[in-house]
Design a protein around this motif. Structure first.
Motif, short mmCIF file in Angstrom:
data_model
loop_
_atom_site.label_atom_id
_atom_site.label_comp_id
_atom_site.label_asym_id
_atom_site.label_seq_id
_atom_site.Cartn_x
_atom_site.Cartn_y
_atom_site.Cartn_z
N SER A 173 16.56 32.32 -17.34
CA SER A 173 15.90 32.07 -16.13
C SER A 173 14.05 31.40 -16.94
O SER A 173 13.57 30.97 -15.26
N HIS A 174 14.39 29.86 -18.00
CA HIS A 174 13.13 28.91 -18.01
C HIS A 174 13.45 28.09 -17.47
O HIS A 174 12.65 27.54 -17.25
N GLN A 175 15.02 28.04 -16.69
CA GLN A 175 14.95 26.93 -15.51
C GLN A 175 13.70 27.05 -14.70
O GLN A 175 13.73 25.83 -13.42
N TYR A 176 13.57 28.22 -14.27
CA TYR A 176 12.83 27.98 -12.69
C TYR A 176 11.21 27.92 -12.89
O TYR A 176 10.44 28.18 -11.68
N TRP A 177 11.09 27.88 -14.42
CA TRP A 177 10.19 27.23 -14.76
C TRP A 177 9.34 26.09 -14.69
O TRP A 177 8.40 25.33 -15.26
N GLY A 178 10.97 25.47 -14.23
CA GLY A 178 10.44 23.86 -14.60
C GLY A 178 10.94 23.39 -16.56
O GLY A 178 11.17 22.39 -16.25
N TYR A 179 11.91 24.30 -16.78
CA TYR A 179 12.34 23.89 -18.18
C TYR A 179 13.68 23.38 -18.39
O TYR A 179 13.80 24.55 -17.78
N ASP A 180 14.13 23.25 -19.71
CA ASP A 180 15.47 23.87 -19.99
C ASP A 180 15.96 25.16 -20.47
O ASP A 180 14.61 25.72 -21.47
N ALA A 181 16.98 25.54 -20.96
CA ALA A 181 17.49 26.90 -21.43
C ALA A 181 17.63 26.54 -23.23
O ALA A 181 17.76 27.78 -22.88
N GLY A 182 17.84 25.09 -23.45
CA GLY A 182 18.10 25.24 -24.93
C GLY A 182 16.83 24.95 -25.35
O GLY A 182 16.22 25.69 -25.38
N LEU A 183 16.72 23.98 -26.30
CA LEU A 183 15.05 23.52 -26.69
C LEU A 183 13.74 24.36 -26.33
O LEU A 183 12.82 24.29 -26.94
N GLY A 184 13.53 23.74 -24.83
CA GLY A 184 13.17 24.18 -24.19
C GLY A 184 12.65 25.32 -23.83
O GLY A 184 11.13 25.95 -24.26
N PHE A 185 13.12 26.51 -23.66
CA PHE A 185 12.90 27.76 -24.02
C PHE A 185 12.23 28.36 -24.74
O PHE A 185 11.46 29.86 -24.98
N GLU A 186 12.89 28.24 -26.22
CA GLU A 186 12.04 27.67 -27.87
C GLU A 186 10.43 27.32 -27.96
O GLU A 186 9.59 28.34 -29.07
#
Length: 354
Positions: free
Chosen positions: A86-99
């Motif tokens: 779901s973090h991708q909907y905000w324009g970020y990646d699902a890996g380190l960006g999510f954290e």
């Protein structure tokens, strides 16, 4: 330990965002480029505005209708977390960006108050949180979860919490006051008893020992507690289930539930890399077992199956769970029914519209 995984993070990868047309790639020509993950990014807290505060759920395999997520993204770093996508909907990646990119919904308290005050609003249990953990490290600074609980107490509104963090103990007096009015259920997510596994799989969560201690403490205060054994990962933590349920039952847990792992979107890439780093000898076997639960694929969006799986392995997990609950949990201890007559709007008891 993979040198590309920063200390205290679940992954150092940054998988491409499926909603972005371009992606950042490092070729490391002549070996002169630096690897960002060696030092790791500092966490960024990014305030965002919300159009509404309650997320509505109509999925038949999820036992609640409304949830509040005061934070998006999560520093806990659980490598398997379904919320990463779901973090991708905000324009970020699902890996380190999510954290490391944590979105803060600072306006959620005011929006929730306005929602409770609407004449058309009818109380229904709200879950904190349906997506990312409401007691993740950001809560220590921003205290949005604490404010939500205080608001629920003020209005007499039922709320259910699920968390992996011992920070919840900070708010035990508010939680106890809610429990006295039959307005709260507390669930701790515990899926292993191995502190070494925690360090690599859920690096910034509380240990299972701390969470079991809190079940014991909260239960003594009259706060109804349960556990979620989630997710179950065959070949990694399945064997711990009976002992985990035994210890939770002895600590006072009244209810238990479970889900199995599913790897939607970029989660498959992240999880396979994690297996290769920490359990290379089990990688293929674990992936095959996960796929056997979900119709031959690691991802799953089919209602019912996505949570519990299907097939021989899924039935074996179900049987082990039921046997463990029947053996180790007291059937006389159940979660109390929420008391909807406690709800008040604008300071007046709402006796006619429970």
């Amino acid at each position: 330990m993979n040198p590309n995984v920063p200390k205290g993070r679940g992954t150092g990868n940054r998988p491409a965002n499926v909603f972005e047309k371009s992606k950042l790639v490092k070729e490391f020509p002549e070996g002169i480029d630096a690897i960002d993950a060696e030092t790791g990014p500092l966490t960024e807290f990014l305030p965002v505005e919300s159009k509404s505060v309650l997320s509505f759920n109509d999925s038949p395999d999820i036992p609640f209708s409304y949830s509040i997520n005061p934070y998006q993204g999560c520093e806990h770093g659980c490598v398997y977390c379904y919320a990463r996508t779901s973090h991708q909907y905000w324009g970020y990646d699902a890996g380190l960006g999510f954290e490391s990119k944590i979105l803060i919904k600072k306006d959620c308290i005011g929006l929730l108050r306005k929602t409770f005050e609407k004449k058309t609003y009818r109380p229904s249990p709200i879950v904190l949180s349906g997506n990312t953990d409401c007691y993740q490290p950001a809560e220590r600074k921003f205290k949005l979860t604490a404010a939500i609980l205080e608001l629920c107490l003020e209005f007499g509104h039922p709320v259910s919490i699920i968390t992996k963090n011992s920070l919840i103990d900070r708010d035990r007096e508010t939680i106890r006051a809610l429990a006295e009015r039959k307005l709260i259920h507390v669930y701790f997510s515990i899926n292993h008893l191995d502190s070494r596994l925690k360090q690599v799989m859920e690096p910034r969560t509380a240990t299972s020992e701390k969470k079991l201690d809190l079940i014991r403490k909260f239960s003594a205060l009259g706060i109804p507690c349960g556990i979620m054994v989630a997710p179950i990962i065959p070949g990694i933590n399945l064997e711990a289930m009976p002992q985990l349920i035994q210890q939770a039952g002895a600590a006072g847990a009244r209810k238990a539930g479970y889900t199995v792992i599913r790897l939607n979107g970029p989660l498959k890439e992240l999880f396979q890399d994690w297996l290769e780093t920490h359990f290379p000898d089990r990688k293929n076997k674990v992936m095959h077992q996960i796929e056997s639960l979900h119709g031959g694929q690691s991802n799953d969006t089919q209602w019912g199956r996505r949570m519990k799986g299907e097939g021989a392995l899924a039935q074996s997990i179900s049987n082990l769970f039921r046997a463990s609950v029947n053996k180790y949990m007291d059937p006389q201890r159940t979660m109390p029914e929420f008391d909807f007559t406690q709800f008040k709007r604008n300071g007046q008891l709402n006796l006619f519209n429970p």
